[in-house]
Design an enzyme around this catalytic site. Structure first.
Site, PDB file in Angstrom:
ATOM      1  N   TRP A 187       4.790  -0.766  -9.265  1.00 18.49           N
ATOM      2  CA  TRP A 187       3.391  -1.005  -8.866  1.00 18.49           C
ATOM      3  C   TRP A 187       2.944  -2.309  -9.513  1.00 18.49           C
ATOM      4  O   TRP A 187       3.193  -2.529 -10.701  1.00 18.49           O
ATOM      5  CB  TRP A 187       2.462   0.137  -9.303  1.00 18.49           C
ATOM      6  CG  TRP A 187       1.043  -0.293  -9.099  1.00 18.49           C
ATOM      7  CD1 TRP A 187       0.381  -0.393  -7.913  1.00 18.49           C
ATOM      8  CD2 TRP A 187       0.131  -0.790 -10.110  1.00 18.49           C
ATOM      9  NE1 TRP A 187      -0.869  -0.904  -8.112  1.00 18.49           N
ATOM     10  CE2 TRP A 187      -1.051  -1.161  -9.442  1.00 18.49           C
ATOM     11  CE3 TRP A 187       0.214  -0.955 -11.495  1.00 18.49           C
ATOM     12  CZ2 TRP A 187      -2.159  -1.687 -10.112  1.00 18.49           C
ATOM     13  CZ3 TRP A 187      -0.885  -1.479 -12.169  1.00 18.49           C
ATOM     14  CH2 TRP A 187      -2.063  -1.835 -11.476  1.00 18.49           C
ATOM     15  N   GLU A 228       4.870   1.247  -4.687  1.00 17.59           N
ATOM     16  CA  GLU A 228       3.555   1.909  -4.602  1.00 17.59           C
ATOM     17  C   GLU A 228       2.469   0.958  -4.097  1.00 17.59           C
ATOM     18  O   GLU A 228       2.199  -0.079  -4.704  1.00 17.59           O
ATOM     19  CB  GLU A 228       3.169   2.433  -5.993  1.00 17.59           C
ATOM     20  CG  GLU A 228       1.833   3.172  -6.016  1.00 17.59           C
ATOM     21  CD  GLU A 228       1.441   3.644  -7.414  1.00 17.59           C
ATOM     22  OE1 GLU A 228       2.154   3.306  -8.382  1.00 17.59           O
ATOM     23  OE2 GLU A 228       0.411   4.331  -7.519  1.00 17.59           O
ATOM     24  N   LYS A 230      -1.549  -0.014  -2.751  1.00 21.92           N
ATOM     25  CA  LYS A 230      -2.904   0.193  -3.268  1.00 21.92           C
ATOM     26  C   LYS A 230      -3.919  -0.472  -2.340  1.00 21.92           C
ATOM     27  O   LYS A 230      -3.575  -1.389  -1.585  1.00 21.92           O
ATOM     28  CB  LYS A 230      -3.001  -0.383  -4.684  1.00 21.92           C
ATOM     29  CG  LYS A 230      -4.214   0.090  -5.444  1.00 21.92           C
ATOM     30  CD  LYS A 230      -4.087  -0.198  -6.922  1.00 21.92           C
ATOM     31  CE  LYS A 230      -5.377   0.218  -7.614  1.00 21.92           C
ATOM     32  NZ  LYS A 230      -5.303   0.100  -9.053  1.00 21.92           N
ATOM     33  N   ASP A 261      -0.087   7.218  -3.768  1.00 17.55           N
ATOM     34  CA  ASP A 261      -1.006   7.591  -4.846  1.00 17.55           C
ATOM     35  C   ASP A 261      -2.306   8.054  -4.197  1.00 17.55           C
ATOM     36  O   ASP A 261      -2.895   7.314  -3.383  1.00 17.55           O
ATOM     37  CB  ASP A 261      -1.230   6.383  -5.772  1.00 17.55           C
ATOM     38  CG  ASP A 261      -2.113   6.721  -6.970  1.00 17.55           C
ATOM     39  OD1 ASP A 261      -3.200   7.295  -6.771  1.00 17.55           O
ATOM     40  OD2 ASP A 261      -1.732   6.393  -8.110  1.00 17.55           O
ATOM     41  N   HIS A 264      -5.308   5.659  -3.878  1.00 21.30           N
ATOM     42  CA  HIS A 264      -5.107   4.288  -3.409  1.00 21.30           C
ATOM     43  C   HIS A 264      -5.447   4.053  -1.951  1.00 21.30           C
ATOM     44  O   HIS A 264      -4.932   3.131  -1.316  1.00 21.30           O
ATOM     45  CB  HIS A 264      -3.662   3.863  -3.675  1.00 21.30           C
ATOM     46  CG  HIS A 264      -3.379   3.661  -5.126  1.00 21.30           C
ATOM     47  ND1 HIS A 264      -2.244   3.076  -5.607  1.00 21.30           N
ATOM     48  CD2 HIS A 264      -4.132   3.944  -6.222  1.00 21.30           C
ATOM     49  CE1 HIS A 264      -2.273   3.029  -6.921  1.00 21.30           C
ATOM     50  NE2 HIS A 264      -3.415   3.556  -7.329  1.00 21.30           N
ATOM     51  N   HIS A 288       2.023  10.088  -6.419  1.00 23.58           N
ATOM     52  CA  HIS A 288       1.221  10.005  -7.633  1.00 23.58           C
ATOM     53  C   HIS A 288      -0.001  10.857  -7.385  1.00 23.58           C
ATOM     54  O   HIS A 288      -0.928  10.449  -6.699  1.00 23.58           O
ATOM     55  CB  HIS A 288       0.816   8.553  -7.935  1.00 23.58           C
ATOM     56  CG  HIS A 288       1.845   7.818  -8.712  1.00 23.58           C
ATOM     57  ND1 HIS A 288       1.632   6.557  -9.228  1.00 23.58           N
ATOM     58  CD2 HIS A 288       3.091   8.171  -9.103  1.00 23.58           C
ATOM     59  CE1 HIS A 288       2.719   6.177  -9.887  1.00 23.58           C
ATOM     60  NE2 HIS A 288       3.611   7.124  -9.811  1.00 23.58           N
ATOM     61  N   ASP A 296     -10.905   5.046  -7.054  1.00 28.15           N
ATOM     62  CA  ASP A 296      -9.619   5.365  -7.683  1.00 28.15           C
ATOM     63  C   ASP A 296      -9.841   5.593  -9.176  1.00 28.15           C
ATOM     64  O   ASP A 296      -9.378   4.840 -10.016  1.00 28.15           O
ATOM     65  CB  ASP A 296      -8.669   4.178  -7.433  1.00 28.15           C
ATOM     66  CG  ASP A 296      -7.294   4.388  -8.039  1.00 28.15           C
ATOM     67  OD1 ASP A 296      -6.882   5.546  -8.184  1.00 28.15           O
ATOM     68  OD2 ASP A 296      -6.642   3.374  -8.363  1.00 28.15           O
ATOM     69  N   ASP A 298      -8.942   8.035 -11.181  1.00 24.65           N
ATOM     70  CA  ASP A 298      -7.900   8.694 -11.965  1.00 24.65           C
ATOM     71  C   ASP A 298      -8.416   9.831 -12.836  1.00 24.65           C
ATOM     72  O   ASP A 298      -8.091   9.926 -14.012  1.00 24.65           O
ATOM     73  CB  ASP A 298      -7.128   7.654 -12.792  1.00 24.65           C
ATOM     74  CG  ASP A 298      -6.235   6.799 -11.912  1.00 24.65           C
ATOM     75  OD1 ASP A 298      -5.272   7.342 -11.359  1.00 24.65           O
ATOM     76  OD2 ASP A 298      -6.524   5.592 -11.747  1.00 24.65           O
ATOM     77  N   ASP A 328      -0.576  10.976 -11.947  1.00 24.87           N
ATOM     78  CA  ASP A 328      -1.029   9.648 -12.385  1.00 24.87           C
ATOM     79  C   ASP A 328      -2.541   9.651 -12.555  1.00 24.87           C
ATOM     80  O   ASP A 328      -3.273   9.431 -11.602  1.00 24.87           O
ATOM     81  CB  ASP A 328      -0.599   8.580 -11.371  1.00 24.87           C
ATOM     82  CG  ASP A 328      -0.976   7.176 -11.845  1.00 24.87           C
ATOM     83  OD1 ASP A 328      -1.301   7.025 -13.041  1.00 24.87           O
ATOM     84  OD2 ASP A 328      -0.958   6.243 -11.029  1.00 24.87           O
TER      85      ASP A 328
HETATM   86  C1  RNT Z   1      -2.363   1.887 -10.546  1.00 25.81           C
HETATM   87  C2  RNT Z   1      -1.216   2.708 -10.108  1.00 25.81           C
HETATM   88  C3  RNT Z   1      -0.095   2.843 -11.084  1.00 25.81           C
HETATM   89  C4  RNT Z   1      -0.573   3.042 -12.502  1.00 25.81           C
HETATM   90  C5  RNT Z   1       0.495   3.421 -13.481  1.00 25.81           C
HETATM   91  C6  RNT Z   1       0.061   3.154 -14.877  1.00 25.81           C
HETATM   92  O1  RNT Z   1      -3.427   1.943  -9.708  1.00 25.81           O
HETATM   93  O2  RNT Z   1      -1.662   3.958  -9.714  1.00 25.81           O
HETATM   94  O3  RNT Z   1       0.770   3.844 -10.670  1.00 25.81           O
HETATM   95  O4  RNT Z   1      -1.566   3.998 -12.570  1.00 25.81           O
HETATM   96  O5  RNT Z   1       1.687   2.830 -13.159  1.00 25.81           O
HETATM   97 ZN    ZN Z   2      -0.160   5.429  -9.236  1.00 23.49          ZN
END
Ligand code: RNT
Ligand code: ZN
Length: 420
Positions: A187, A228, A230, A261, A264, A288, A296, A298, A328
């Site tokens: 990523w 990955e 985004k 993810d 994302h 993720h 996003d 998290d 994640d």
């Molecule tokens: C960031 C991505 C990525 C990170 C990690 C730390 O938006 O989701 O995967 O969160 O690699």
């Molecule tokens: Zn991620």
């Protein structure tokens, strides 16, 4: 809860599911084979151990300052062991390159080697965990302007290409030593705050960098590559080089696993519906799992509709062996060990529900055009006693059942994390 009660509730649940043709024992054994990869970066708010005053950059952010964050690898490992002791099953730990063991001397990103991660490998071996790995293309001087593999300066691109190749070699070594395939995820944060007139150019640069990275062939018995995508990051609101279309195109053309993810995509866009499409064009998918709140953000995974839908899609698409589940998220505002336990248990509860779904009956209704019946059974399935099955599974694995893990984590906080 008393053992006898758990057993009784389980027997009732088992009979209830049997009426619908669902084999509860089979569901449990499938759940037990499903590893979840715990991201090491929830322990310390994604700072890592390259240097003491490391700051997180790359358009991702933790908020909160809950006491007790891990300050070194030993503490990260202790916290992960604690979390994993409260989670049934055999799982994996996902390590980022910034978490190397540099006690023998610091190595910059373009210098890291498997030896800097031997501490992790030895620990994983001892505890019977699998390991996954990630290159870290952020929180570094050479990513300060928000660009890495797509940078206009070829020297900067070269630096990051070298880093990613080295990370892939480390992943390969992890998989080799542990006898368990290591998923390596790429990523990058690359993007721009404001409108760019060079969308194509940066993407061309990224494509060229990836081509160079994958020229180095790894043994896919030991590791597999993932890329990955985004939508945007903080400070990269207008443009992200590695968009979904970019990586889906790159992945399908080059047979490289795409990582989805949950945070994302656009806020109403869900990843559960992408699994069955990707699996027609790629052999595997990496997830993720996270919980975005408005963006996003998290947040810790909770048992919400999307995690249930993800689990259902994995089971309904017959993809238990093809979808890799990684977590994640990074919440710095609550007990960090609790963040893992809640998130993994929520994921396992979703998987439990999905594995217990009366799928044969539902498919029969659907094939017959009996749409009311399909809807009614889907509704009923939501409140079938799947939790009695999960409780029983925890008990059988010798793990605390239900909410009693809260006091257990509070105790660890008093004994360990608050003393840091
Ligand atoms: C960031 C991505 C990525 C990170 C990690 C730390 O938006 O989701 O995967 O969160 O690699
Ligand atoms: Zn991620």
């Amino acid at each position: 809860m008393k053992e006898q009660q758990i057993q009784q509730s389980f027997e009732i649940a088992k009979a209830r599911y049997a009426e619908l043709g669902v084999d509860v024992e089979k569901a449990i054994s499938e759940l037990d084979k499903l590893p979840i990869s715990l991201h090491c970066w929830q322990t310390d708010d994604v700072t890592g151990f390259e240097k003491a005053d490391a700051t997180l950059t790359g358009g991702i952010q933790t908020t909160g300052n809950y006491p007790g964050k891990a300050r070194n690898i030993k503490e990260v490992m202790a916290d992960l062991e604690k979390a994993l002791s409260l989670i049934p099953g055999n799982h994996r730990v996902n390590v980022h390159a910034i978490y190397g063991d540099f006690s023998g001397g610091f190595a910059d990103r373009d210098q890291i080697e498997p030896k800097h991660f031997q501490t992790w490998i030895d620990w994983a071996k001892k505890n019977n965990y699998g390991l996954d790995f990630n290159c870290s293309c952020f929180s570094h001087d050479k990513s300060a302007d928000g660009l890495t593999l797509s940078h206009p300066d070829p020297a900067i691109r070269e630096f990051w290409i070298e880093h990613v190749i080295r990370s892939r070699k480390i992943a390969e070594e992890m998989g080799r030593q542990l006898g368990s395939k290591c998923m390596h995820n790429i990523w990058i944060p690359d993007g721009s705050k404001d409108v760019t007139v060079n969308r194509l150019q940066y993407r061309q640069n990224l494509k060229d960098s990836l081509d160079k990275i994958f020229e180095y062939k790894t043994n896919d018995v030991y590791m597999k590559d993932c890329i990955e995508s985004k939508l945007f990051g903080i400070g990269a609101e207008s443009y992200t080089v590695g968009s979904h279309e970019f990586y889906m195109g790159y992945g399908v053309r080059n047979n490289i696993i795409v990582t989805l993810d949950g945070g994302h995509f656009h806020p109403t866009e869900i990843i559960s519906d992408k699994i069955s499409s990707l699996l027609l064009f790629l052999p595997e998918v990496m997830l993720h799992v996270t919980r975005g709140v408005r963006w996003d953000s998290d947040h810790v995974v909770n048992l919400n509709e999307e995690i249930v839908a993800i689990a259902q899609e994995i089971v309904r698409a017959n993809a238990v062996d093809k979808v890799h589940i990684g977590l994640d998220y990074f919440d710095a505002s609550i007990n960090r060990i609790g963040a893992y336990v809640v998130g993994v248990r929520a994921t396992q509860k979703a998987l439990t529900q999905a594995l217990l779904e009366p799928l044969a009956k539902l498919r029969e209704f659907e094939a017959n055009g009996q749409n009311f019946e399909r809807m009614a059974l889907l509704e009923e399935a939501k409140s079938l006693p799947w939790n009695a099955v999960y409780d029983y599974y925890c008990m059988k694995k010798g793990v605390i059942v239900g909410q009693d893990y809260i006091v257990n984590i509070q105790q660890y906080e008093t004994d360990v994390t608050l003393k840091r």
